[in-house]
Design an enzyme around this catalytic site. Structure first.
Site, short mmCIF file in Angstrom:
data_model
loop_
_atom_site.label_atom_id
_atom_site.label_comp_id
_atom_site.label_asym_id
_atom_site.label_seq_id
_atom_site.Cartn_x
_atom_site.Cartn_y
_atom_site.Cartn_z
N ASP A 126 6.42 1.83 -5.52
CA ASP A 126 5.62 2.11 -4.33
C ASP A 126 4.62 3.19 -4.70
O ASP A 126 5.00 4.30 -5.06
CB ASP A 126 6.54 2.57 -3.19
CG ASP A 126 5.81 2.70 -1.87
OD1 ASP A 126 4.60 3.02 -1.87
OD2 ASP A 126 6.44 2.51 -0.82
N CYS A 149 -2.93 0.47 -7.68
CA CYS A 149 -2.69 -0.80 -6.96
C CYS A 149 -3.35 -1.90 -7.78
O CYS A 149 -4.39 -2.42 -7.40
CB CYS A 149 -3.23 -0.74 -5.55
SG CYS A 149 -2.72 0.72 -4.60
N PRO A 171 -4.38 -8.19 -8.39
CA PRO A 171 -3.97 -9.18 -9.39
C PRO A 171 -4.40 -8.91 -10.82
O PRO A 171 -3.98 -9.61 -11.72
CB PRO A 171 -4.63 -10.47 -8.88
CG PRO A 171 -5.85 -10.00 -8.17
CD PRO A 171 -5.47 -8.69 -7.52
N GLY A 172 -5.28 -7.92 -11.06
CA GLY A 172 -5.52 -7.52 -12.43
C GLY A 172 -6.95 -7.47 -12.92
O GLY A 172 -7.20 -7.10 -14.07
N GLY A 173 -7.92 -7.83 -12.07
CA GLY A 173 -9.31 -7.85 -12.52
C GLY A 173 -9.81 -6.48 -12.95
O GLY A 173 -10.46 -6.33 -13.99
N LYS A 174 -9.52 -5.45 -12.15
CA LYS A 174 -9.98 -4.11 -12.48
C LYS A 174 -9.20 -3.53 -13.66
O LYS A 174 -9.75 -2.77 -14.47
CB LYS A 174 -9.89 -3.19 -11.26
CG LYS A 174 -10.83 -3.60 -10.12
CD LYS A 174 -10.72 -2.64 -8.95
CE LYS A 174 -11.68 -3.03 -7.82
NZ LYS A 174 -11.32 -4.33 -7.20
N ARG A 178 2.92 -10.12 -7.08
CA ARG A 178 1.55 -9.84 -7.54
C ARG A 178 1.56 -9.25 -8.94
O ARG A 178 0.62 -9.46 -9.72
CB ARG A 178 0.85 -8.91 -6.55
CG ARG A 178 0.42 -9.60 -5.27
CD ARG A 178 -0.02 -8.60 -4.20
NE ARG A 178 -1.10 -7.74 -4.66
CZ ARG A 178 -2.39 -8.05 -4.60
NH1 ARG A 178 -2.77 -9.22 -4.13
NH2 ARG A 178 -3.31 -7.19 -5.01
N ASP A 221 1.77 -1.92 -9.27
CA ASP A 221 1.60 -2.58 -7.98
C ASP A 221 2.97 -2.76 -7.35
O ASP A 221 3.92 -3.17 -8.01
CB ASP A 221 0.91 -3.94 -8.12
CG ASP A 221 0.33 -4.41 -6.80
OD1 ASP A 221 -0.88 -4.21 -6.59
OD2 ASP A 221 1.08 -4.96 -5.98
N CYS A 266 -12.18 -3.62 -0.09
CA CYS A 266 -13.12 -4.74 0.08
C CYS A 266 -13.31 -4.98 1.57
O CYS A 266 -13.22 -6.11 2.06
CB CYS A 266 -12.64 -5.99 -0.65
SG CYS A 266 -10.92 -6.41 -0.41
#
Length: 405
Positions: A259, A205, A208-211, A233, A228, A332
């Site tokens: 999915d 998942c 937005p791409g930080g990880k 997104r 994703d 989170c």
């Protein structure tokens, strides 16, 4: 029939009322005008009321402090971009009193390792179970805390209580930005994954791409698949990669919009490491932002189904992992229903329905290594939970590591 033999329905339709029923409500041409007269409670207030009820019981006397932190400005970390040619960036951040918390943790781990070796010579060893900052002496044979992957990842934060903001990142000569601002606690699931050289890695998942960007900073991924389900997104993920990663590297990243629940049917048993950072109630966003808020009344059903979706994604991540591989699950949210309960149910289903044995690894050493930067809960049955606090306003972030036998 109404009095005088006149039909009742036309009377009601035209607002004339009927004997004994009182005046009928006035009809409007458009249905939306009916809803406009009802009081609207903001989704942020609904979220806070829900959290006061559930987290108030869960966290007890700690909830008021966590609540206050959730309602205040979030603290960020600056993930240094190793692909950008800006050697002076780290020095400039350090001049502003920011420190690389990953390197600090690696040094602490090395110190603990050396202390355990000395203790072993004396028939004792040092345990990482020092949530309050102390170290416990335990019988020899206890494994020393493993060091996090810190040789390549660098993330700078300001000290506890320091609310200085990072200035926006600037591009180098090739147009790549120098650092990525993110909740520094969201880096912990990536560190827990502990990517080794040439590992095949799946970010199930990813947007937005930080990880995903953090995984690339390790320099260890033999192959990285970033997926994703949301096409919009995924576009944001492409933007992040384009802004921070050179073309030859980002072309080697496989970006898809499947999915995630169906991933096992596409590439089951393929990856050494899988990150499952699931959709959740995003607690901080829910109490602060009205846009895209999961507590909006029209999204009630979606919110209630979150634990089921999270479980399905985690099972898919387990099935996508090679035997001997690892899965890190993260949210989170502070909610046990989205955290420990999902882990427990996934372990049970993997065993009973797929004959796959998994176990949750002990991550308590993260509390010792990172307690100078983050506030951790001590009540998690499985995994670790970073609690927001006014002096260290990161999180909430929950993460748990599963090993597939």
């Amino acid at each position: 029939m109404a009095m005088g033999g006149r039909p009742l329905l036309p009377l009601l339709r035209w607002g004339l009322g009927a004997p004994g029923l009182g005046a009928a409500p006035r009809r409007h041409r458009y249905k939306e005008k009916w809803a406009a007269t009802a009081p609207r409670i903001p989704a942020t207030r609904l979220a806070l009321h829900h959290f006061d009820t559930s987290y108030g019981l869960q966290l007890g006397e700690r909830w008021p402090a966590v609540r206050a932190a959730l309602l205040c400005e979030q603290k960020y970390g600056a993930l240094l971009n190793s692909f950008a040619s800006a050697e002076h960036v780290a020095q400039e951040l350090e001049l502003h009193n920011a420190t690389d918390f990953v390197s600090e943790a690696a040094r602490k781990a090395q110190s603990l390792l050396q202390g355990s070796e000395v203790g072993a010579e004396k028939g004792e060893s040092v345990s990482p179970e020092g949530h309050g900052g102390g170290r416990m002496v335990t019988p020899a044979g206890t494994s020393p805390p493993p060091a996090p992957i810190g040789s390549n990842i660098k993330c700078y934060t300001f000290p506890r209580g320091d609310i200085t903001r990072f200035r926006p990142a600037w591009p180098d000569s090739l147009g790549l930005l120098s650092y990525y601002l993110m909740d520094a606690a969201s880096l912990l699931p990536v560190l827990a994954l502990n990517v080794q050289p040439d590992d095949f890695v799946l970010d199930l998942c990813a947007a937005p791409g930080g990880k995903t960007l953090a995984l690339l900073q390790t320099g260890a991924c033999g192959h990285l698949a970033a997926n994703d389900v949301s096409i919009s997104r995924t576009k944001r993920l492409y933007q992040i990669l384009s802004s921070y990663v050179p073309k030859n590297v980002r072309e080697a990243v496989s970006v898809t919009s499947y999915d995630g629940r169906d991933w096992a049917e596409l590439e089951g048993g393929t990856f050494h490491k899988v990150l499952v950072d699931v959709p959740c109630t995003t607690d901080r966003h829910s109490v602060m932002e009205t846009d895209n808020n999961i507590f909006h009344r029209r999204r009630t059903k979606e919110r209630q189904m979150l634990p089921m979706l999270q479980l399905q994604l985690l099972i898919s991540g387990i099935l996508a992992t090679k035997p001997g591989g690892d899965v890190v699950y993260s949210t989170c949210s502070l909610s046990p229903l989205q955290n420990e309960y999902v882990i427990e149910r996934a372990i049970e289903i993997a065993e009973t329905q797929f004959n796959i044995t998994t176990h949750a690894e002990d991550l308590s050493h993260f509390r010792t290594l990172f307690q100078d930067t983050f506030c951790f809960s001590s009540d998690c049955r499985l995994g670790e939970l970073v609690l927001p606090h006014l002096t260290a306003n990161f999180g909430p972030i929950y993460f748990c590591k599963l090993h597939r036998a």
